[in-house]
Motif scaffolding. Sequence first.
Motif, PDB file in Angstrom:
ATOM      1  N   ALA A 184     -45.339  13.709 -30.076  1.00 53.79           N
ATOM      2  CA  ALA A 184     -46.284  14.546 -30.843  1.00 53.79           C
ATOM      3  C   ALA A 184     -47.182  13.614 -31.815  1.00 53.79           C
ATOM      4  CB  ALA A 184     -45.181  15.137 -31.860  1.00 53.79           C
ATOM      5  N   VAL A 185     -46.646  12.104 -31.998  1.00 49.26           N
ATOM      6  CA  VAL A 185     -47.603  11.395 -32.822  1.00 49.26           C
ATOM      7  C   VAL A 185     -48.642  10.833 -31.825  1.00 49.26           C
ATOM      8  CG1 VAL A 185     -47.481   9.023 -33.777  1.00 49.26           C
ATOM      9  CG2 VAL A 185     -45.764  10.812 -34.429  1.00 49.26           C
ATOM     10  N   THR A 186     -48.326  10.703 -30.540  1.00 48.27           N
ATOM     11  CA  THR A 186     -49.245  10.309 -29.577  1.00 48.27           C
ATOM     12  C   THR A 186     -50.339  11.359 -29.516  1.00 48.27           C
ATOM     13  OG1 THR A 186     -47.605   9.022 -28.325  1.00 48.27           O
ATOM     14  CG2 THR A 186     -49.522   9.536 -27.345  1.00 48.27           C
ATOM     15  N   PHE A 187     -49.961  12.551 -29.626  1.00 46.80           N
ATOM     16  CA  PHE A 187     -51.068  13.546 -29.429  1.00 46.80           C
ATOM     17  C   PHE A 187     -52.043  13.670 -30.623  1.00 46.80           C
ATOM     18  CE2 PHE A 187     -52.337  17.969 -30.342  1.00 46.80           C
ATOM     19  CZ  PHE A 187     -53.195  18.210 -29.220  1.00 46.80           C
ATOM     20  N   ILE A 188     -51.135  13.473 -31.862  1.00 40.75           N
ATOM     21  CA  ILE A 188     -51.951  13.382 -33.246  1.00 40.75           C
ATOM     22  C   ILE A 188     -52.992  12.331 -33.267  1.00 40.75           C
ATOM     23  CG2 ILE A 188     -51.715  13.377 -35.627  1.00 40.75           C
ATOM     24  CD1 ILE A 188     -48.832  14.607 -35.423  1.00 40.75           C
ATOM     25  N   GLN A 189     -52.523  11.220 -32.776  1.00 32.31           N
ATOM     26  CA  GLN A 189     -53.354  10.004 -32.977  1.00 32.31           C
ATOM     27  C   GLN A 189     -54.471  10.133 -31.909  1.00 32.31           C
ATOM     28  OE1 GLN A 189     -50.431   7.030 -31.706  1.00 32.31           O
ATOM     29  NE2 GLN A 189     -49.892   6.240 -33.798  1.00 32.31           N
ATOM     30  N   GLU A 205     -43.560  19.234 -39.264  1.00 27.92           N
ATOM     31  CA  GLU A 205     -43.600  20.823 -39.708  1.00 27.92           C
ATOM     32  C   GLU A 205     -43.934  21.539 -38.502  1.00 27.92           C
ATOM     33  OE1 GLU A 205     -47.005  21.008 -42.306  1.00 27.92           O
ATOM     34  OE2 GLU A 205     -45.625  19.869 -44.054  1.00 27.92           O
ATOM     35  N   THR A 206     -44.291  21.119 -37.302  1.00 30.61           N
ATOM     36  CA  THR A 206     -44.542  21.828 -36.062  1.00 30.61           C
ATOM     37  C   THR A 206     -43.191  21.512 -35.136  1.00 30.61           C
ATOM     38  OG1 THR A 206     -45.540  19.994 -35.123  1.00 30.61           O
ATOM     39  CG2 THR A 206     -46.922  21.510 -36.257  1.00 30.61           C
ATOM     40  N   SER A 207     -42.323  20.741 -35.432  1.00 30.78           N
ATOM     41  CA  SER A 207     -41.210  20.706 -34.569  1.00 30.78           C
ATOM     42  C   SER A 207     -41.682  20.031 -33.343  1.00 30.78           C
ATOM     43  CB  SER A 207     -40.457  21.854 -34.385  1.00 30.78           C
ATOM     44  OG  SER A 207     -39.086  21.634 -33.704  1.00 30.78           O
ATOM     45  N   GLY A 208     -42.974  19.385 -32.980  1.00 34.59           N
ATOM     46  CA  GLY A 208     -43.177  19.056 -31.572  1.00 34.59           C
ATOM     47  C   GLY A 208     -43.450  20.089 -30.663  1.00 34.59           C
ATOM     48  N   TYR A 209     -43.745  21.273 -31.264  1.00 31.60           N
ATOM     49  CA  TYR A 209     -43.887  22.634 -30.462  1.00 31.60           C
ATOM     50  C   TYR A 209     -45.424  22.499 -30.152  1.00 31.60           C
ATOM     51  CZ  TYR A 209     -44.570  27.594 -29.338  1.00 31.60           C
ATOM     52  OH  TYR A 209     -44.887  28.609 -28.778  1.00 31.60           O
ATOM     53  N   TYR A 305     -41.019  29.866 -36.417  1.00 33.47           N
ATOM     54  CA  TYR A 305     -42.326  30.430 -36.653  1.00 33.47           C
ATOM     55  C   TYR A 305     -42.253  32.075 -36.886  1.00 33.47           C
ATOM     56  CZ  TYR A 305     -44.139  26.045 -35.828  1.00 33.47           C
ATOM     57  OH  TYR A 305     -44.579  24.736 -36.026  1.00 33.47           O
ATOM     58  N   LEU A 306     -41.384  32.674 -36.486  1.00 35.52           N
ATOM     59  CA  LEU A 306     -41.275  34.216 -36.699  1.00 35.52           C
ATOM     60  C   LEU A 306     -40.997  34.470 -38.026  1.00 35.52           C
ATOM     61  CD1 LEU A 306     -39.625  35.241 -33.302  1.00 35.52           C
ATOM     62  CD2 LEU A 306     -41.820  35.895 -34.169  1.00 35.52           C
ATOM     63  N   LEU A 307     -40.004  33.639 -38.514  1.00 35.00           N
ATOM     64  CA  LEU A 307     -39.661  33.624 -40.163  1.00 35.00           C
ATOM     65  C   LEU A 307     -40.762  33.399 -41.006  1.00 35.00           C
ATOM     66  CD1 LEU A 307     -35.716  32.755 -40.063  1.00 35.00           C
ATOM     67  CD2 LEU A 307     -36.743  34.910 -40.263  1.00 35.00           C
ATOM     68  N   SER A 308     -41.235  32.090 -40.640  1.00 30.60           N
ATOM     69  CA  SER A 308     -42.327  31.964 -41.414  1.00 30.60           C
ATOM     70  C   SER A 308     -43.496  32.967 -41.474  1.00 30.60           C
ATOM     71  CB  SER A 308     -42.905  30.478 -40.946  1.00 30.60           C
ATOM     72  OG  SER A 308     -42.035  29.581 -40.910  1.00 30.60           O
ATOM     73  N   ASP A 309     -43.692  33.417 -40.419  1.00 29.05           N
ATOM     74  CA  ASP A 309     -44.691  34.559 -40.436  1.00 29.05           C
ATOM     75  C   ASP A 309     -44.460  35.798 -41.106  1.00 29.05           C
ATOM     76  OD1 ASP A 309     -46.592  36.535 -39.207  1.00 29.05           O
ATOM     77  OD2 ASP A 309     -45.212  36.975 -37.614  1.00 29.05           O
ATOM     78  N   LEU A 310     -43.281  36.345 -40.894  1.00 32.63           N
ATOM     79  CA  LEU A 310     -42.665  37.254 -41.544  1.00 32.63           C
ATOM     80  C   LEU A 310     -42.709  36.967 -43.004  1.00 32.63           C
ATOM     81  CD1 LEU A 310     -41.469  40.034 -41.700  1.00 32.63           C
ATOM     82  CD2 LEU A 310     -39.133  39.094 -41.775  1.00 32.63           C
TER      83      LEU A 310
END
Length: 689
Positions: A184-189, A205-209, A305-310
């Motif tokens: 995930a960090v590689t992608f962000i960089q 915060e994204t869980s690497g999703y 994400y479903l709970l955060s959305d709700l």
Amino acid sequence: MSFQRVFDSACAYVVERTEELRDFEAWLANESPSPTLVWSVQGIGGIGKTSFLHQIEKKARDYGVSVACLDGYTGLSGANELMNYLCELLGVKFPSLFLSVQEKIQIFVEVLKGQKTILLFDHFDEMLFLESFLRRELIANLPSDDVLMVLASRTELSIGWKIDRGLLHRTRKLILGNFSWRQAVTFIQAAGIENRLVQDRLSRETSGYPLALALAVQSALYYPLRESEADSIPLQVSADLLRGIAPHLNRWVECLAFLRTGTQDVLEEVLGESVSAKNFRELSRLSFIRLTDKGLVLHDVARTYLLSDLKLRNPQQFAAMFERTVHILGAKLENSTDSVAYDLSHNLVTLCTFVAPVLEFPETAFPMKLSARSLPRCEPVRESDVLSLHHLLDSGISAGIVDSRLIDVHALLDDILYIFPESLRVIHRSDGRPIAFATLLPMDAMSLAHLPSLITEELQDRLADEWEVYQQTPHGESDTTLSLLSCVAPEAETEEYTFFDLLLALKVTGWSELAQGQRCLLLNTSPQVDVFYSQLGYHRLPSRAGNSSLVRVYALDFRKESMAKWLIPLLLNSSADGVSSRKSALVLSKEAVRKCLKNIHSIQKLDESEIAKKLGRSGRQLQTELREALLESPPRPPLTEEFQWVLEKTYLHGRPNIVSITHSLNVGRATYYRRLDHALSALAQVLQC
């Protein structure tokens, strides 16, 4: 084109899934003929299946292997069009425009012989109408060597692939997971974000999703100061997850997000409506839900994400569902057997993630913020952990520990490691390094004989006559555990997880183990940590000698009271008075409520009832309260309109007409009685308020 697909194409070469590619690369690298195989690549929406196919394609072209890529969204109409498309991609020419499908297959297969070829099918779920043709006609005629077919889909392949004897030895399965913290960090960089704190935050915060990560990176690049953009990410992710799902399943999916496991009965009880066997099967087939022997389990990423959305989209519905779930699980825990108490308590305790303020830790540098990753697992101690655990004692943040100025904590840890290693619960980083640990030491004759005198003297002072009992308790037979050391690494060393992730994971494990009628005694010397445990409802044991010792002893005792009586008020943010009222209310049984409803027309019998005495009501007051609960609109959670209707028709109008009730509900007698039980449980919970 959707953002997800743009992302899949863009990141295909940024984050290589090295582990997942290993088998494919071995097939490509084999200089001898490689067996023809069919790989099913599965994963929830947005996990990066398309980008993974791009990586396979790139590897294949590096090896000089022919590749044909076909997307289910292309909109093929049938087998003839499929063969035309595949042949066009591989440059196969037909001698005539008027060939049958079988003739096209023969020509296609002849071209494949003697050369390695990979056929990639993306979004295979969109072309299931062609599955039978692929299985029975195309794959059955492929050469026995040097063809690799990869089918990427959200769901697993149909049972036909499992019972087809010709395919059993050819079929393989790969389930894609989230990016690791490092990926995930590689992608962000690669996206141009160089700030280390921002990288850590986005990864957690994204869980690497992958889909959520891409959305979060886009938000951070273009809207760095706008919180509303970050808030929109759960809504976009959840919309993608639910894309293509029958709308009538959405509420049950949201309900399942609150549950560790969901059986048909529990789903019905939480939602207050029936879940047919057909709908239950439909839920079990969704890509982010799996069926276990304990019920349906939602994928951790989908749950987050479903709970955060709700919570963002409909906070009132979220609060109502949360409260109903807490009450129902609490009632089940009240009457549970040991075999299910752990799962129920674990489910309840993890709901603490939604009421983080309850768990405010007195260390301002570490806010109570969870990452989107699932809580890390607590594992047994490993031989390689020893030096790192000692390092944690020196550099970590203690969450209940005796001051090193009073006793030699390193010597204590060595004794526990040597004599009672099974009492340690350790959380490891992805590279195997310990980043948090806690001890849950059984208090018995053996452990007390090895503890420092300062600890045993403090325990003896607080426990009075109990002390001698524990001095003689055989090992393994104690009802009390001691929490002596608990420590979390500084956040700079934890990488994947927040401080709160680690703290809560330790607590979830410890509390769940106490659920089967245990007591925990915690020794602490930090006044700041005292506040934390007091807020959690731990009871401070007074000193018999009245001394002003620096060591405080706290107790959390479930030997005579259910964990639910302590945990439910905590989850629902009850005041001290609220805690008291709930404790008495939770002992109301379903049978006591049933008895009251049967006697609802008799003031005298209600006056003599168990519930009237426990609630301090007269018979007439209880009668009024019962009628209001069954007739008021809207009903008080966890009662629903359907529960009210069932109870009213069964008890308020004389002898119930079961045939008429079941006919109105369009259910059989067994389902009616099950629903009646759920309604009685819900009414019992309403009476506690």
